[in-house]
Design a protein around this motif. Structure first.
Motif, short mmCIF file in Angstrom:
data_model
loop_
_atom_site.label_atom_id
_atom_site.label_comp_id
_atom_site.label_asym_id
_atom_site.label_seq_id
_atom_site.Cartn_x
_atom_site.Cartn_y
_atom_site.Cartn_z
N ALA A 59 4.14 -7.88 -25.18
CA ALA A 59 3.89 -6.42 -25.88
C ALA A 59 5.28 -6.05 -25.79
O ALA A 59 6.41 -6.92 -25.65
N GLU A 60 5.36 -4.85 -26.97
CA GLU A 60 6.88 -5.10 -26.58
C GLU A 60 7.45 -3.17 -26.32
O GLU A 60 8.52 -3.19 -26.45
N GLU A 61 6.20 -2.44 -25.78
CA GLU A 61 6.89 -1.88 -24.93
C GLU A 61 6.60 -1.55 -23.66
O GLU A 61 5.00 -2.23 -23.50
N PHE A 62 6.68 -1.64 -22.25
CA PHE A 62 5.92 -1.61 -21.09
C PHE A 62 6.26 -0.41 -20.45
O PHE A 62 7.08 0.37 -20.40
N TRP A 99 4.07 -3.81 -16.75
CA TRP A 99 2.82 -3.99 -17.33
C TRP A 99 2.78 -3.29 -18.99
O TRP A 99 3.93 -2.44 -19.73
N ALA A 100 2.19 -4.32 -19.84
CA ALA A 100 2.21 -3.81 -21.49
C ALA A 100 1.88 -2.14 -21.95
O ALA A 100 0.58 -2.18 -20.50
N ALA A 101 2.49 -1.76 -22.17
CA ALA A 101 2.26 0.00 -22.64
C ALA A 101 0.64 0.21 -22.86
O ALA A 101 0.30 -0.60 -23.68
N GLY A 106 -4.61 -6.23 -17.84
CA GLY A 106 -3.40 -7.61 -18.85
C GLY A 106 -2.51 -7.63 -17.86
O GLY A 106 -2.36 -7.78 -16.79
N ASP A 107 -1.28 -8.10 -18.83
CA ASP A 107 -0.80 -8.64 -18.40
C ASP A 107 0.71 -7.29 -17.31
O ASP A 107 0.81 -6.16 -17.45
N ARG A 108 0.59 -7.87 -15.87
CA ARG A 108 1.83 -7.25 -15.15
C ARG A 108 2.28 -8.61 -14.13
O ARG A 108 1.95 -9.10 -13.72
#
Length: 226
Positions: A59-62, A99-101, A106-108
């Motif tokens: 992800a680009e933001e978190f 984690w992904a914004a 999801g991924d964490r």
């Protein structure tokens, strides 16, 4: 002397204004080392941690959840060091999670830090499908698809100097990957280990480790197995 309700309200207003001023001042000085140490997962997208994290979380933001500030973790670890022994297992202190914004799930990745006695069997306790690694500064540990555990010596100043020589500083990262990934290879695990190394550096700096164990760039390589 009697105090009216109006006087109490005025005093409360003055104290509230002063408190807000202190909070604003603290936020304006976030570039200072003391303020930075209170933001354990404050990661800019252009930083080395940010580059690694984008690859890990895909992800680009978190987004971030803070359990304890770096300063709080350092204070807790100073006290915990005196209680660390081969017979007594102290669980790592959770610090923060990212984690992904915009994702619910999801991924964490969650980070926690603690001490482990150098004489403890936990140091060599194998992770399921874990791959041993070593890194600069004498750091070593294991990593698998979902967990990274890193150990390194942290020479504490003053009265904690003696106890710190019989314990390893321990940085842990737990990865929740959803949906499960089938492409996690050694490159991905090395990326996760490098991020754990950099996040651990924030805590060793806050602790004041005199040997600066994680100061160098995180060069990770597989550790030879017996």
């Amino acid at each position: 002397m009697r105090t009216s309700g109006r006087d109490v309200l005025k005093a409360f207003a003055r104290s509230t204004t002063a408190l807000l001023s202190m909070v604003m001042l603290a936020s304006c000085t976030s570039g200072e080392p003391e303020a930075k140490s209170e933001q354990p997962c404050g990661i800019s997208s252009s930083s080395e941690e940010g580059v690694l994290l984008r690859g890990i979380l895909r992800a680009e933001e978190f987004e971030t959840l803070i359990y304890n500030s770096t300063g709080e973790v350092a204070t807790a670890l100073r006290h915990a060091l005196l209680e660390t022994s081969p017979e007594k297992r102290l669980y790592p202190k959770p610090t923060c999670a990212l984690w992904a914004a915009g994702q619910n799930g999801g991924d964490r990745v969650t980070f926690s830090f603690g001490w482990v006695s150098r004489a403890s069997k936990d140091v060599e306790q194998p992770l399921p499908n874990g791959v041993p690694f070593e890194a600069d500064g004498g750091a070593f540990g294991q990593a698998n698809d979902t967990d990274t555990t890193l150990f390194v010596g942290c020479e504490m100043p003053g009265k904690l100097g003696g106890p710190s020589k019989s314990a390893w500083f321990n940085a842990k990262a737990s990865h929740n990957v959803s949906p499960p990934r089938t492409n996690i290879d050694q490159t991905v695990r090395d990326r996760q280990t490098a991020l754990t190394y950099l996040m651990g550096r924030r805590v060793t700096e806050a602790l004041g480790c005199e040997n600066k164990p994680l100061e160098k760039p995180p060069v990770v390589k597989q550790r030879p197995t017996p």
